[in-house]
Write a protein that holds these residues in place. Structure first.
Motif, mmCIF file in Angstrom:
data_model
loop_
_atom_site.group_PDB
_atom_site.id
_atom_site.type_symbol
_atom_site.label_atom_id
_atom_site.label_comp_id
_atom_site.label_asym_id
_atom_site.label_seq_id
_atom_site.Cartn_x
_atom_site.Cartn_y
_atom_site.Cartn_z
ATOM 1 N N UNK A 197 63.807 32.773 8.939
ATOM 2 C CA UNK A 197 63.155 33.541 7.876
ATOM 3 C C UNK A 197 62.624 32.634 6.772
ATOM 4 N N UNK A 198 63.350 31.583 6.452
ATOM 5 C CA UNK A 198 62.871 30.614 5.448
ATOM 6 C C UNK A 198 61.570 29.956 5.897
ATOM 7 N N UNK A 199 61.526 29.527 7.165
ATOM 8 C CA UNK A 199 60.320 28.887 7.701
ATOM 9 C C UNK A 199 59.160 29.880 7.703
ATOM 10 N N UNK A 200 59.421 31.120 8.148
ATOM 11 C CA UNK A 200 58.360 32.134 8.224
ATOM 12 C C UNK A 200 57.795 32.440 6.839
ATOM 13 N N UNK A 201 58.679 32.539 5.838
ATOM 14 C CA UNK A 201 58.228 32.856 4.481
ATOM 15 C C UNK A 201 57.294 31.766 3.940
ATOM 16 N N UNK A 202 57.664 30.514 4.124
ATOM 17 C CA UNK A 202 56.836 29.400 3.652
ATOM 18 C C UNK A 202 55.515 29.333 4.423
ATOM 19 N N UNK A 203 55.562 29.616 5.755
ATOM 20 C CA UNK A 203 54.344 29.584 6.562
ATOM 21 C C UNK A 203 53.379 30.675 6.118
ATOM 22 N N UNK A 204 53.884 31.852 5.786
ATOM 23 C CA UNK A 204 53.017 32.940 5.345
ATOM 24 C C UNK A 204 52.342 32.590 4.018
ATOM 25 N N UNK A 205 53.067 31.968 3.107
ATOM 26 C CA UNK A 205 52.475 31.554 1.834
ATOM 27 C C UNK A 205 51.362 30.532 2.044
ATOM 28 N N UNK B 273 49.389 30.494 4.627
ATOM 29 C CA UNK B 273 48.417 31.133 5.522
ATOM 30 C C UNK B 273 48.484 30.571 6.952
ATOM 31 N N UNK B 274 49.625 29.977 7.307
ATOM 32 C CA UNK B 274 49.836 29.551 8.695
ATOM 33 C C UNK B 274 50.416 30.761 9.448
ATOM 34 N N UNK B 275 49.497 31.644 9.834
ATOM 35 C CA UNK B 275 49.908 32.946 10.353
ATOM 36 C C UNK B 275 50.648 32.832 11.679
ATOM 37 N N UNK B 276 50.253 31.879 12.523
ATOM 38 C CA UNK B 276 50.933 31.749 13.803
ATOM 39 C C UNK B 276 52.407 31.385 13.610
ATOM 40 N N UNK B 277 52.698 30.450 12.704
ATOM 41 C CA UNK B 277 54.086 30.073 12.450
ATOM 42 C C UNK B 277 54.865 31.224 11.801
ATOM 43 N N UNK B 278 54.217 31.933 10.882
ATOM 44 C CA UNK B 278 54.878 33.052 10.220
ATOM 45 C C UNK B 278 55.244 34.144 11.229
ATOM 46 N N UNK B 279 54.281 34.509 12.071
ATOM 47 C CA UNK B 279 54.547 35.554 13.067
ATOM 48 C C UNK B 279 55.622 35.123 14.051
ATOM 49 N N UNK B 280 55.574 33.869 14.495
ATOM 50 C CA UNK B 280 56.546 33.394 15.479
ATOM 51 C C UNK B 280 57.975 33.501 14.943
ATOM 52 N N UNK B 281 58.192 32.972 13.738
ATOM 53 C CA UNK B 281 59.563 32.924 13.241
ATOM 54 C C UNK B 281 60.041 34.265 12.699
ATOM 55 N N UNK B 282 59.128 35.114 12.208
ATOM 56 C CA UNK B 282 59.531 36.478 11.873
ATOM 57 C C UNK B 282 59.914 37.241 13.145
ATOM 58 N N UNK C 113 42.508 32.196 7.303
ATOM 59 C CA UNK C 113 43.838 31.726 7.700
ATOM 60 C C UNK C 113 43.803 30.215 7.900
ATOM 61 N N UNK C 114 44.941 29.607 7.745
ATOM 62 C CA UNK C 114 45.054 28.166 8.024
ATOM 63 C C UNK C 114 45.162 27.934 9.532
#
Length: 836
Positions: A347-355, A357-366, A432-433
């Motif tokens: 969740x920590x990684x996903x939150x930082x990725x979303x901020x 705009x690294x949407x692929x990383x955010x979606x993966x870890x969420x 998106x990034x």
């Protein structure tokens, strides 16, 4: 009259009695079947022969004991891996009260022989025993191979004279033994020949007893060899017997059992002495202890059989298993804590990725966090301190994933000079990034693409862009192997779906090219037929169909059946090269494609029909299953094998469904026409399953009309007061070359392609197409590893040469279209086309 002394009269009586006894014994031995002395040779390697004997005062009890000994040998071989509780088998008495157990372990009685002895009977029993081990779906083998239970001269038995003392070992209840014989050509070393035979016998006795390891077991066995160099003019006979006494076998099983128990005990002692902090490192040790105990349990069951049901070995295993389960439970509590820590990390990684705009990383870890959450016994107790303190993660996490997908937009951004479509990806109105996606083109689903700085691409190989494009946002990352635990969970668990939110429809600019174009349906459309298509055929060429199907004599069927059973055996044992000589080059190519379609199993080979078709023999049908583990798909098909005049398999194809066959049979046509139609349907369907573009290339006319339709959804416009239909069908026309090129791409991009025809309708084509041209309408269900759909297929086929049909028209549409196709059912038919 001569009066002999009393003592001479006594001796004479005894001598006469002895002579009579010898004569009776020799008479009994003379009429004994040969299989009592020498085991028969099995017709194939799916089974072996086991012989046993027993004596009792009553004949039926002796028979029961002999059968029980065969069953006991089989149980020893299986090592207790099957469940035999419902078969009341008494190992102590050596009598089976429920003979049905033999079917459960793969035993079939083929011969029996009885002798009356002093005080009762001796019964000899010969059984076939399958080499397979029963599984959850295992069915007992049906041993169809004939065997004559005749006398000494039976040709089914090896006529070999083993050393007579060996039979004392082979027929002794206290031994398990295997005899091997082989003839060697001149020049073979005697030592080398006998060593080879001993190795074969050792392997066979290990297989018979269900023993995997080699070196240790062989040291418990005894062996004898014999070499007869004068037996044959062309070579020499070698003999070997390998045997192990019940006492030695029990000692071997006990030694192996003790090894597993000692190893498991050492692990338990090691885990018991550890502190709580150190237990994080010993999850693998606990699993290893369970592994050792599972193996120990197998040998406990073997020992129980040898020692008349002794349960002390299993008791020892269960006592240790309870100890290890206690530590496994402690470990599971630790695992829960580790898993919660991992969720927090994701969740920590996903939150930082979303901020960022690294949407692929955010979606993966969420998404991965959501999967792990569902692996916990109480997911509602998990909170995330940095976000949504008042709500458990299980409440807000699925909503967060859905909101991210909803805020994503994909737009057409132009094209390059190389005809590559450019896409622009935004999240919440900003580029998106990074993001990952797939799209669907004529070849099905694309590979995974990555967009950087908001820009992604679509490689539309056929250069005619569609009106709209489906883009699927990647959020599961099931093929991402960066985390082994997640890879394992995603491969075994049911995944969570957010499909509707992840699918984006993109409007694309339309471009036209000559060889692939959008069709303006002005029906009827013209079809060009040239002399090249029909060659020099001026009348019907019925070929092999001229005389229709004919029945075969049983002795002829037996020849082809034996060959086909060898093919089935090669499929099951994954040794196709062993039967290469049974195929033509083309037939073997098709056979290889068939058995390479995933994991193949033969389900039924007992309902095959054989028919003569001119000089070819057609065998229908062997039921097979095709499993594709990567996509968790399974198909069950009936397969047809066709033999040419040289008794070689020249064609392998999928059998048409029973409903299709019945429709063809009911059609008003000659038997030859029906056979040609049925063969065409089967070969056409098989060409997709086996990805056989060669067949399709040869069957399609060079000028074939090929049309595909697809549904386009129309976006509504509330500002315009015009009624616009929600969806409509657009049609695209392909050339033979472009269609087969696209099809080849589909074949290459899919692990499997499966086409089913649930329904069929046949009609004669219009008069201007000539005689023997048929319109064939089919309901088609398409399934592949990347895509699936249903629709309606229409084929216009020329059967003037029955063996070489020609396809003039091929159309596909997703559903009836009454707007563009003015037919009764809204589907393409014969009236939609005409010749020049």
């Amino acid at each position: 009259m001569i009066h002999l002394p009393y003592y001479l009269r006594i001796y004479m009586k005894r001598f006469i009695t002895f002579i009579l006894f010898v004569i009776i014994a020799l008479a009994i031995m003379a009429k004994r079947p040969r299989w009592i002395e020498c085991l028969p040779t099995p017709e194939n390697n799916t089974y072996y022969y086991d012989r046993s004997s027993a004596t009792a005062t009553e004949k039926n009890v002796a028979y029961e004991k002999a059968l029980a000994r065969v069953i006991q040998n089989r149980l020893m071989q299986l090592g207790g891996i099957a469940n035999f509780k419902d078969a009341s088998y008494s190992a102590m008495s050596g009598v089976s009260n429920n003979i049905e157990i033999e079917a459960k372990v793969g035993i079939k009685r083929v011969c029996e022989y009885e002798e009356q002895i002093e005080g009762g009977y001796r019964v000899f029993l010969l059984c076939r025993v399958t080499t397979q081990a029963p599984t959850e779906h295992w069915q007992p083998i049906d041993f169809d191979a004939p065997f004559r239970c005749g006398s000494h001269s039976s040709s089914d038995v090896i006529e070999v004279e083993y050393p007579s003392e060996w039979f004392q070992i082979l027929n002794n209840d206290q031994y398990s033994a295997v005899i091997k014989h082989e003839q060697y050509e001149k020049g073979i070393s005697q030592t080398e020949a006998l060593e080879s035979l001993v190795r074969l016998a050792q392997r066979e006795i290990r297989n018979k007893l269900g023993i995997d390891e080699i070196g240790l077991f062989n040291s418990y066995c005894e062996q004898k060899t014999h070499f007869n160099s004068t037996a044959r003019k062309s070579g020499s006979d070698g003999f070997a017997i390998v045997y192990i006494s019940n006492a030695n076998l029990k000692r071997y099983f006990k030694d192996i059992f003790d090894n597993y128990i000692d190893y498991a005990t050492d692990i338990i002692d090691q885990v018991e002495s550890m502190t709580d902090d150190g237990k994080y490192e010993y999850q693998n040790l606990i699993q290893d202890a369970k592994f050792q105990l599972n193996h120990a349990e197998v040998y406990a069951q073997k020992l129980a059989i040898l020692e008349n049901g002794d349960k002390s070995y299993s008791t020892k295993v269960n006592r240790l298993r309870k100890s290890i389960e206690k530590y496994a439970k402690d470990q599971s509590n630790i695992d829960i804590k580790i898993r919660i820590d991992k969720i927090h990390s994701f969740l920590n990684v996903a939150q930082k990725a979303l901020e960022a705009k690294k949407i692929d990383q955010a979606l993966k870890y969420y998404y991965w966090s959501n999967i792990l959450l569902n692996e916990l016994p109480n997911p509602d107790y998990v909170h995330f301190d940095d976000l949504h303190n008042s709500e458990p993660v299980s409440v807000w996490l699925p909503i967060t994933i859905q909101h991210i997908l909803d805020k994503l937009e994909v737009m057409y951004a132009g094209e390059t000079e190389e005809n590559i479509i450019l896409l622009h990806f935004t999240y919440n109105g900003q580029s998106v990034e990074s993001i990952q996606y797939k799209y669907f083109d004529l070849a099905g689903e694309s590979s995974l693409h990555t967009a950087k700085n908001g820009t992604g691409t679509v490689e539309w190989e056929d250069k005619t862009f569609p009106n709209s494009l489906r883009v699927d946002i990647e959020y599961m990352f099931t093929n991402d192997n960066t985390d082994s635990e997640m890879s394992d969970i995603l491969s075994k668990r049911k995944i969570l779906e957010y499909g509707k939110n992840a699918i984006k429809e993109v409007k694309i600019k339309q471009t036209d090219l000559n060889y692939l174009s959008t069709v303006n349906l002005n029906l009827p459309m013209s079809v060009q037929i040239t002399n090249t298509d029909r060659g020099i055929v001026s009348k019907i060429n019925e070929g092999k169909y001229e005389n229709g199907m004919q029945e075969l004599e049983q002795d002829v069927i037996n020849i082809y059946h034996t060959r086909l059973m060898n093919v089935c055996d090669a499929i099951q044992k994954k040794t196709p090269t062993r039967v290469r000589e049974l195929f033509t080059d083309e037939g073997y190519n098709l056979f290889q494609k068939l058995i390479q379609r995933g994991r193949v199993n033969i389900l039924d080979k007992n309902n095959i029909t054989y028919s003569l078709l001119d000089k070819n023999v057609v065998a229908r049908s062997i039921k097979m299953s095709f499993n594709f583990d990567s996509s968790k798909k399974q198909f069950i098909e009936n397969i047809v094998f066709e033999f040419d005049r040289h008794r070689k398999i020249c064609n392998v194809r999928y059998m048409a469904e029973e409903g299709i066959i019945q429709n063809i049979i009911k059609y008003k046509a000659s038997d030859q026409q029906k056979l040609a139609l049925m063969d065409f349907i089967e070969n056409y369907r098989t060409s997709f399953a086996l990805k056989d573009t060669n067949y399709l290339y040869a069957t399609f006319s060079d000028n074939a009309v090929i049309i595909t339709g697809r549904v386009v959804k129309q976006a509504s416009n509330k500002d315009v007061n015009i009624r616009i239909p929600n969806e409509y069908i657009t049609y695209t026309r392909h050339t033979k070359q472009s269609y087969l090129k696209n099809l080849n791409r589909i074949f290459n991009n899919n692990q499997f392609v499966n086409v089913d025809f649930p329904s069929l309708d046949i009609s004669y084509a219009p008069v201007d197409f000539g005689e023997n041209v048929y319109g064939i309408k089919l309901k088609q269900d398409w399934s592949s590893s990347t895509y699936g759909d249903s629709g309606y297929l229409y084929l216009l086929v020329d059967f003037n040469d029955y063996e070489n049909p020609i396809i003039y028209v091929r159309t596909w549409q997703p559903k009836p279209d009454f707007e563009n196709i003015k037919t009764q059912d809204g589907l393409f038919n014969d009236d939609c086309f005409s010749t020049y």
